[in-house]
Scaffold this active site. Structure first.
Site, PDB file in Angstrom:
ATOM      1  N   HIS A 176      16.070  31.830  19.471  1.00 48.94           N
ATOM      2  CA  HIS A 176      17.400  32.146  18.944  1.00 48.94           C
ATOM      3  C   HIS A 176      18.389  31.097  19.447  1.00 48.94           C
ATOM      4  O   HIS A 176      18.370  30.776  20.632  1.00 48.94           O
ATOM      5  CB  HIS A 176      17.833  33.530  19.408  1.00 48.94           C
ATOM      6  CG  HIS A 176      19.244  33.853  18.998  1.00 48.94           C
ATOM      7  ND1 HIS A 176      19.563  34.193  17.708  1.00 48.94           N
ATOM      8  CD2 HIS A 176      20.401  33.840  19.705  1.00 48.94           C
ATOM      9  CE1 HIS A 176      20.873  34.393  17.632  1.00 48.94           C
ATOM     10  NE2 HIS A 176      21.406  34.182  18.831  1.00 48.94           N
ATOM     11  N   SER A 219      -1.015   8.999 -10.648  1.00 48.71           N
ATOM     12  CA  SER A 219      -0.391   9.409 -11.908  1.00 48.71           C
ATOM     13  C   SER A 219       0.805   8.526 -12.239  1.00 48.71           C
ATOM     14  O   SER A 219       1.270   7.757 -11.398  1.00 48.71           O
ATOM     15  CB  SER A 219       0.084  10.858 -11.785  1.00 48.71           C
ATOM     16  OG  SER A 219       1.064  10.955 -10.770  1.00 48.71           O
ATOM     17  N   LEU A 223       0.841  -1.191   0.000  1.00 51.10           N
ATOM     18  CA  LEU A 223       0.000   0.000   0.000  1.00 51.10           C
ATOM     19  C   LEU A 223       0.888   1.257   0.000  1.00 51.10           C
ATOM     20  O   LEU A 223       2.096   1.178   0.189  1.00 51.10           O
ATOM     21  CB  LEU A 223      -0.897  -0.010   1.240  1.00 51.10           C
ATOM     22  CG  LEU A 223      -1.810  -1.244   1.389  1.00 51.10           C
ATOM     23  CD1 LEU A 223      -2.676  -1.110   2.637  1.00 51.10           C
ATOM     24  CD2 LEU A 223      -2.691  -1.443   0.158  1.00 51.10           C
TER      25      LEU A 223
END
Ligand code: FAD
Ligand code: NAD
Length: 466
Positions: free
Chosen positions: A444, A145, A38
């Site tokens: 920071h 696709s 899968l």
């Protein structure tokens, strides 16, 4: 015959996420996948394996080029490509098994075989061993696709290859010719350039990653050139052929004169086409639109009211996270909810190093729309965190509306841009102004400070560290 509320065809990120959300919402759900594993393109031959190889090759590149500067000395450094590919396969296996686990956990029936409509409610599932039918009130097509090619080019899968074969090469190419300077070409080109291949990119347009903000492609081009890439823009490829171990790619240069490139592998990376072969769309009465896509309305519903389609097989960006959002949206529509996707805020990322990421409108789109905007830019060269890691290439660019200061687009190239873009997506989803981001505390030293600084720069040149 098994009966379901929902049958999902295809188990890529669109399909498996749709199935999970349907099950979560109490719908009896089946998923049909023609392969035993899968996860679709993304997990098997797309996002995950390409990122595994990008990470491995980047370690090698750093070991070769930057470790010594960090004070780490290595001897006899070499690439074991077989091990690299084996590790990639293992990563794929862990992910595809993870999806199988999720199907079980959510009590989703998995049917292995090619799903083909017999009508708008009946689906035949065929594999080498058997053929069976199931019935579903609703279907979601998520068949994805496949790689596209060009006229005059036959992909032999040995020397003239697509991304699928490029993820399984047995040797490092000496000279890899890539047709297409888009996402696949640059990601997989980076893998092999870092491992020592000469990489030539032949691109039809005048820039890399042409659909993203133009400044990103320009900066990426500079960095990749230093890594040994060569680029041929405005070149129209006319053919490619292989003879033994040699490949020849023919093209027309910007003046229309014929040119030839000679190498040992050619990667065709000119886009992907929606995949609907064998799906029996005609039997269900589902209509297509241009370029082989399934036609859908704003709710991803086809012309057949109980059949929906999502992901790469429909319009829009061919991205895993876009497919996932669409999977969730259709499941929620079927459960009677009213979900919405903001397509303008689907980020695009290229996993080269530095990484490239963008969300919202590009500067080119704003200019074309005639919209007035402010630009704030901050280079990583001025970031303490980036200097510490020697990742000083790139910048963050914030585009904000000239009158309201609302952030309209954020485009960045730099270290960990793929992760950093999430802050911009959240900010834009809540319609933040550039000043909002400039006033939020950013830890920071982090790379994210560059986004804060670019936001400050967009609000009247208030950048603090430039
Ligand atoms: P797919 O993932 O293509 O899944 C479709 C599934 O349907 C397949 O498993 C197929 O076997 C199955 N299927 C087809 N027809 C049938 C049938 N008739 N019956 C049963 N099963 C069928 N996107 C990103 O967002 N980030 C990335 O980093 C990224 N990297 C990529 C790298 C590469 C090399 C490639 C090729 C793609 C990458 N993509 C990336 C794109 C991403 O993989 C796709 O956008 C995504 O997989 C589309 O998901 P999908 O669910 O629509 O289809
Ligand atoms: P792409 O659309 O990104 O790039 C294709 C490139 O090929 C374009 O630059 C185009 O101008 C060029 N091209 C087209 N015809 C040409 C020709 N005749 N000669 C020379 N160049 C030509 O497509 P891709 O790189 O193949 O990727 C396919 C899809 O997969 C993309 O839609 C992408 O979204 C997705 N993908 C995403 C990621 C990611 O999110 N990081 C990674 C890989 C793939």
């Amino acid at each position: 015959m098994s009966q379901y509320d929902v049958a999902v065809i295809g188990s890529g990120p669109g399909g498996y996420v749709a199935a999970i959300r349907c099950a979560q919402l109490g719908l009896k759900t089946a998923i049909i996948e023609k392969y035993a594993n899968l996860g679709g393109t993304c997990l098997n031959v797309g996002c995950i394996p390409s990122k595994a190889l990008l990470d491995s090759s980047e370690h090698y590149h750093n070991a070769q080029h930057t470790f010594e500067i960090h004070g780490i000395e290595l001897q006899n450094l070499k690439v074991n490509l077989k091990q690299m590919i084996d590790r990639k396969r293992d990563v794929v296996k862990q992910n595809t098994e993870g999806v199988s686990f999720l199907m079980k956990k959510n009590k989703i029936d998995v049917h292995t075989g090619v799903g083909s409509f017999l009508s708008n409610t009946k689906i035949q599932i065929t594999n080498g061993k058997e053929s069976k039918e199931i019935e579903a009130k609703y279907s979601i097509i998520a068949t994805g696709s496949k790689p596209s090619s060009l006229p005059g080019i036959t992909i032999d899968k040995k020397r003239i290859i697509t991304s699928t074969e490029a993820l399984e090469l047995q040797e490092i190419p000496k000279h890899l010719i890539i047709i297409g300077g888009g996402v696949i070409g640059l990601e997989l080109g980076s893998v092999y350039a870092r491992l020592g291949a000469k990489v030539s990119v032949v691109e039809y347009t005048d820039s890399l990653i042409p659909t993203m903000d133009r400044a990103l492609g320009k900066e990426l081009q500079k960095v990749l050139k230093k890594e040994g890439f060569e680029f041929f823009f405005n070149h129209k490829v006319t053919g490619a052929s292989a003879k033994g171990k040699a490949v020849t790619v023919t093209a027309e240069d910007p003046k229309g004169a014929p040119v030839e490139f000679k190498g040992d592998y050619c990667l065709v990376a000119v886009g992907r086409r929606p995949y609907t072969d064998g799906l029996g769309l005609d039997k269900a009465g589902v209509q297509m639109e241009d370029r082989g896509r399934i036609a859908v309305n704003d709710h991803l519903q086809t012309n057949v009211p109980n059949i929906y389609a999502i992901g790469d097989v429909v319009r829009g960006a061919m991205l895993a996270h876009k497919a996932e959002e669409e999977g969730v949206m259709v499941a929620e529509i079927l459960a009677g909810q009213k979900p919405h996707i903001n397509y303008n805020l689907i980020p695009g990322v290229v996993y080269t190093w530095p990484e490239v990421a963008g969300v919202g409108l590009t500067e080119e789109q704003l200019k074309e729309a005639g919209r007035k905007y402010n630009v704030g830019k901050f280079p990583f060269l001025a970031s303490g965190r980036a200097r510490a890691s020697m990742d000083t290439a790139g910048f963050v660019k914030v585009l904000a509306d000239a009158s309201t200061d609302e952030i309209l687009g954020v485009h960045m190239i730099g270290p960990r841009a793929a992760d950093m873009i999430a802050e911009a997506v959240v900010a834009m989803e809540y319609r933040a102004s550039a000043e909002d981001i400039g006033r939020i505390s950013h830890a920071h030293p982090t790379y994210t400070e560059a986004l804060k600084e670019a936001a400050l720069a967009a609000t009247g040149n208030r950048s603090l560290h430039l």
